[in-house]
Design an enzyme around this catalytic site. Structure first.
Site, mmCIF file in Angstrom:
data_model
loop_
_atom_site.group_PDB
_atom_site.id
_atom_site.type_symbol
_atom_site.label_atom_id
_atom_site.label_comp_id
_atom_site.label_asym_id
_atom_site.label_seq_id
_atom_site.Cartn_x
_atom_site.Cartn_y
_atom_site.Cartn_z
ATOM 1 N N HIS C 143 -16.750 -65.294 0.273
ATOM 2 C CA HIS C 143 -17.709 -65.537 -0.810
ATOM 3 C C HIS C 143 -18.637 -64.337 -1.015
ATOM 4 O O HIS C 143 -19.724 -64.494 -1.555
ATOM 5 C CB HIS C 143 -18.569 -66.772 -0.540
ATOM 6 N N SER C 264 -20.293 -38.677 -13.409
ATOM 7 C CA SER C 264 -20.956 -39.179 -14.602
ATOM 8 C C SER C 264 -21.483 -37.998 -15.376
ATOM 9 O O SER C 264 -21.970 -37.029 -14.788
ATOM 10 C CB SER C 264 -22.104 -40.105 -14.196
#
Lengths: 445, 445, 445, 445
Positions: C143, C264
């Site tokens: 989870h 980037s």
């Protein structure tokens, strides 16, 4: 849909009982239109309504269908059992699909209305959380990597906006589906008049299919299933966001954890984002139904009935799931526990690396060539990332940078580049734009 | 998309060359907005435009990208090679996605515009064939079984209406996708002003994303792919119709067959509806891309880039295919050879069985109970189907029917029930409604 | 498939040039079988081969097809141009689909062979990394929440095992697709003998379709596309794992970052898992093609050709993508930089909370009721999670626990419960089981 | 799945009651293995079994779950209520997913076994009809256009073969899914021994997952859903075939029509292939579930639970539907009414056009160039198609053909080319090959 994922009000809408009542509504609307047009003696519909409405027995219809193997004929036989001779005036000049498709339009409309209301409830919750956390800074992440700061409120506002688009699509699909058809076996009004259709559908809040076949065109239902799938992806986007926030290493938010709840049968320490995981999965089912919906559009000649078995499953299942998901995701948003201090910690984890773009731009503005500046800043950034020092210190000490700016200039530029309030100065404007009111603006930073 | 299914004008729109030119348009629009706002010295954009526009070399960009592994940086480097120092003012305060997504919006818009024009062309052809065959009767079929008569024109009008809905959805998707984003790395205008975005996007014919992340929200692209998939199902509906008409046993229409064309390498006698079969298949691909589009919506935090590889394939392929399909299906409709005499033959094949509903209704109107009437008519119909006589004769001779009506009455009712013109009396109205003008009405029957 | 995602060796396999050469191989194999059976005069095939093989001109075939609108006839015409009269003996008793489908089986087989080799390469890399990190402990997460420790090597071994299953499915699909058909227009050997088919297909490494129509059954191709989609999900699983490991907050591994690479255009500090994100997206396309494949199975009567347009896109695109993805993911695995020290840090972050299950079990073994023990341990775990102390200390000090165990006993039980080596004692066995050899066992802990 | 499409024996398999009983089986198998290994005192499992088996109350479990929000913990609590202290030895060292996934493997196995039996029943029916109509000639159709003759038995044999492949895939998927996991929270046997897993799974007829996470790998379930989707397409192929045969104009077969059945509420003459249309639709749902299955494979780290909500719907719904579809399609095949005389009529409709290939080949064998022969035959074929005469007559009268062959030769060649028995001489061989036994051969023609 399984009970676990069905809310009663929506499930009952798709029950046989409701379906038969809607069929009766359609038959009665036509009969009344025919009475008004003097095609049928006055008062028949009223008598049938009095004797049959609310008294239909789904089991009896099914028993008759076992012989006739035709559901509408079984239904009409049962109505005749209840209402006697006046029932003979029902279904006059109609084909089964006139009843089925017109009733289906009513059913879909009611289902979508519930879903639209569910969206509104979710958006109210999202808007509330957006305003509440308008100024709670957190790191923005692209590619799972720290990028530049945002605020938590912005994320809620973004979800609010996406749900707004989902709502718009669904509202349009609702209009597309609000189309009935009382035009007979192949849609040419052979044994029924267009004026009767117009009157009856008007009374039911529907408009006639432009060119019907035996049925209403199925691109309308496919559009509805697409709109539901895209509602699903909007909810998936939220649930994915919550799951990422709740990761142990991130820890910026977590689903509310009820008293007595157990996260794991084996590991008592666990608090898992199970509602959000559940929703992530259910979104997959919604798009599965949309996939089947595409295949239902192209039918043979004036219709084949292959779409029908699909729709008996896909339309109830998709709308029931969407309704369930909206209730669940609204609960998640309402109960979501945010940890602003943890957001702050995460934000500070990279020592201001997220200001690299601002530094870059200020160096360019001071006259460095873009590519040269990029390489200088990247060098310091990678060094900081590798633990060789704090980003800002490395920048301040970099000899190549110092070769271009005086120490005072450099300090001033770095101060500006590392100013979080400056970076977030337009958040209020974005919120106001998204939430659509002046309240959105959380005031000056 | 493979060359076979690409039309040059659409393919070129998705070429690297076009893409880089659109990137340049976006960069220049921002630079001009900054010049107007006195953030950048006047004249930079003009100089870059003069030196770089129309001169970008995709191969050079790719060569640079081989080193930087970043396409926008490679592009900017190449622009700087062409335009020199003024190029430094490009991309100021922007992130790659500002350029990519804004340019993608322009590209998608242009692609959809071509497709909308294609739909208009198809609808013109459909309307023409609808009017031409407004009064050409043919048997309507449900479940592949003869039902009741329609006219061939009605089928074209139905397709016209369905394409109208497909057009509407696509026009809405075009609006949803006409959204750019010049808001920086995580969408908060950290290093660029909202006013610059508004001015630049306005100049490009776009509006700003409500709440951007690093990118424009992907539900917009998913909506576009859904609209294309539903355009595909509308074309599939047409192609399926043509294939059914062209079946040997039906033979009511066939695709135009070019001089020199060969249907089969083995069987010289064959004329196959290959264009329509081809289109049936391509519709499957359009919905496949929509399926992938749903999965692209929910991204991590302020974006992950998983959607990008999908879109590099799905957006060009889906729009190129849609454009190709429209051209092809328009050709099919324009060239379709109809065989009204064969339609008439097929219509007559069941000896008027298609009037069974009218007979049933007239018996009910004469006072028979519906179920009893149904059984009488079904008995005669099954006997006719089994070859025991013509339907009308069997009805006229049926002792149970004769027990209820005098011979004269019966003859009169059968005359009325077997009157094709009466059955089709509302076709003109439907056509007028569908085609949206008075011309639709082919006059009284 | 776009060039960006195509490797040349696979792309060339799907070129027109290769396709026509394979058609020629099929025609020649049949001609040779007929020569051997004395149906065709000896030496024809040899002559055609000498004159045409390797000399086919795809452009010329396309030019002829522009007139005939039939690809196989155009091909045969071109072969006759090259080889003269002996070419008349080609295609004898065959239908186009005999050539097309048999050649397609060869093409698919070669494509799958490349992919199988790609899987083998990936598995070699995975096995190497599995052994390398057999004993590198890291926290296991369910989870997204810390659960209990595993080792990094186990994860690679898991991916190795999943790829093994993907390989098996693909190998079976390869067998299913290795089926040709030389049975004429509707598969009944009207003008060709079964013995000719057997001989010719045998020479090509194929077996005959059990009951052919005009074509080979399409469930075979659908199975192949499913197997490719499931190869895609296996790669997606790896790429998703890498993306999670590379998240800023997790930082346990990262894709190799080439010199000169820019993460980037705006943020010089970024290192993004772009290869893995790219692969995550491409897996979506593979399942999209599988979706279209399902729709291609059910065809009209003895075949309609709707599957053909789909396959012209889906089979090349899916196999080219799979090949590309395998090369890329192998590069990711080979170059992946792991950070065992960061794994250790993350492991320690919860102060041993991951031992909660072991503690629970030891308390139960000491006689506490399971529910009572669960609540005691959960209480300490939640307190530790809330920052009220280290989990082990809180357990040691808990009065309710101390009420059940003597201090010495308690200390001994906690020592055992917090022993990482004990927890991981079976890792060697799992690795040996997965990697299928004794080398898998990294030795005793 | 809705009741209408559920058969009770399959539906009960997916009930909560069955699920809880299977959980108990798994817990007891582990407890017994632990008893055998002297980890747990002997006799515990036997006592729990005696007190709890067959007595579990699903409502009670749900009531407890309402508090714990954890299903397995609720189940264990309930077992403890029923069985008292010995129940404390259940679930020792296990995690919820150990129980859930192992029980799911049992459940899927049982479901698939029912489906395999259903396939066997269908294949028996298909083989019977194949033999019955081995020599019933009908026209084969490609593109919906008459091609060359086949026999009806061949079609059933083809479906038989396709179902054989569907069976094989499903049997393999059954093996792939027969995998349990008793390895604890993250699959490393932290608190349970591999030997216990081996013993317990062996007793349940399962094998251990090679490298487990918290769960069994989900590519196994995706493979199952793909196999079911491909079973669906095989049934779709049959249903599509029946629908085409039943078309009014074709009329070669029709679904059995029960006494009292009504085809249409409006049109008493209709007999529609509604079962086959229904099955065509349901196949779409099966592929929809497969689509969702692909998305369930790649999970976060050592599992996220997003697959669970999907599986709660997709696994029951897909297996229940497949079971229903098999029963229905078997009924269709068993009851299908074939019309050999109508097949013959259709066969003769084109005046032997279907012999065009044989004519072509005989002309080529007589020395005409292929292209010239093709054009001659096509000319006569198109003339026949246009109603200018019977194909054979036109050929016999064609001056260009007569220029190459003497009248006697021509007559002889045409006799041979128009010989149906010769054309179908290999049908027996194909049937024997397909049905896998000597009985397949219907004897010489």
């Amino acid at each position: 849909m399984i009970e676990r994922y069905s809310r009663p009000e929506m499930a009952v809408l798709w029950s046989d009982a409701t379906r038969f009542e809607l069929w009766l509504e359609v038959e009665l609307a036509v009969c009344e239109a025919m009475e008004a047009a003097d095609v049928v003696p006055a008062g028949q519909a009223a008598e049938v309504r009095a004797r049959a409405r609310g008294k239909l027995d789904p089991d009896r219809v099914r028993a008759i269908e076992a012989t006739t193997r035709h559901d509408v004929i079984a239904f009409l036989t049962h109505v005749e059992e209840l209402a006697g001779p006046p029932a003979r005036w029902l279904h006059f000049g109609m084909t089964s699909s006139d009843v089925l498709d017109t009733a289906l339009a009513l059913q879909c409309g009611q289902a979508v209305d519930r879903i639209l209301a569910g969206i509104d409830g979710l958006r109210t919750a999202l808007a509330r959380r957006a305003r509440e956390h308008a100024k709670t800074p957190m790191i923005g992440r692209s590619h799972g990597i720290h990028a530049e700061p945002i605020t938590a409120g912005l994320v809620f506002a973004r979800w609010y906006a996406e749900l707004g688009r989902a709502r718009e699509r669904l509202a349009r699909a609702r209009a597309a589906i609000a189309v009935g058809k009382l035009a007979g076996a192949v849609g040419v009004y052979g044994n029924i008049e267009p004026a009767i259709e117009a009157a009856a559908l008007g009374a039911l809040g529907l408009t006639p299919e432009t060119v019907a076949t035996q049925v209403v065109a199925r691109d309308r239902h496919a559009e509805l299933l697409c709109a539901l799938a895209l509602l699903g992806t909007a909810i998936e986007q939220i649930s994915l966001g919550v799951r990422h926030w709740q990761r142990t290493e991130v820890g910026e938010a977590e689903e509310g954890f009820g008293a007595g709840q157990k996260g794991s049968s084996a590991m008592p320490h666990k608090k898992n984002p199970i509602l959000s995981e559940n929703l992530t999965g259910l979104a997959r089912l919604l798009r599965a139904y949309a996939g089947a919906g595409f295949e239902d559009v192209a039918l043979w000649h004036e219709r084949d009935i292959s779409h029908s078995s699909v729709e008996r499953v896909s339309l109830p299942d998709a709308t029931i799931l969407a309704d369930f998901m909206l209730a669940r995701v609204t609960r998640v948003i309402d109960g979501l526990v945010l940890h602003p201090e943890r957001m702050r910690e995460n934000l500070d984890r990279t020592g201001g690396l997220y200001c690299s773009e601002a530094v870059l731009l200020r160096l360019v503005a001071k006259g460095l060539a873009r590519q040269a500046a990029y390489e200088l800043v990247q060098r310091c950034a990678l060094a900081a990332h590798a633990g060789e020092g704090r980003f800002r210190d490395l920048l301040g000490d970099d000899p190549d940078i110092r070769a271009h700016l005086s120490p005072e200039e450099l300090e001033k530029e770095l101060d500006a580049a590392f100013d979080l309030d400056h970076h977030l100065r337009h958040v209020g404007l974005i919120l106001a734009r998204a939430l659509g009111d002046a309240d959105g603006d959380p005031g000056p930073w």
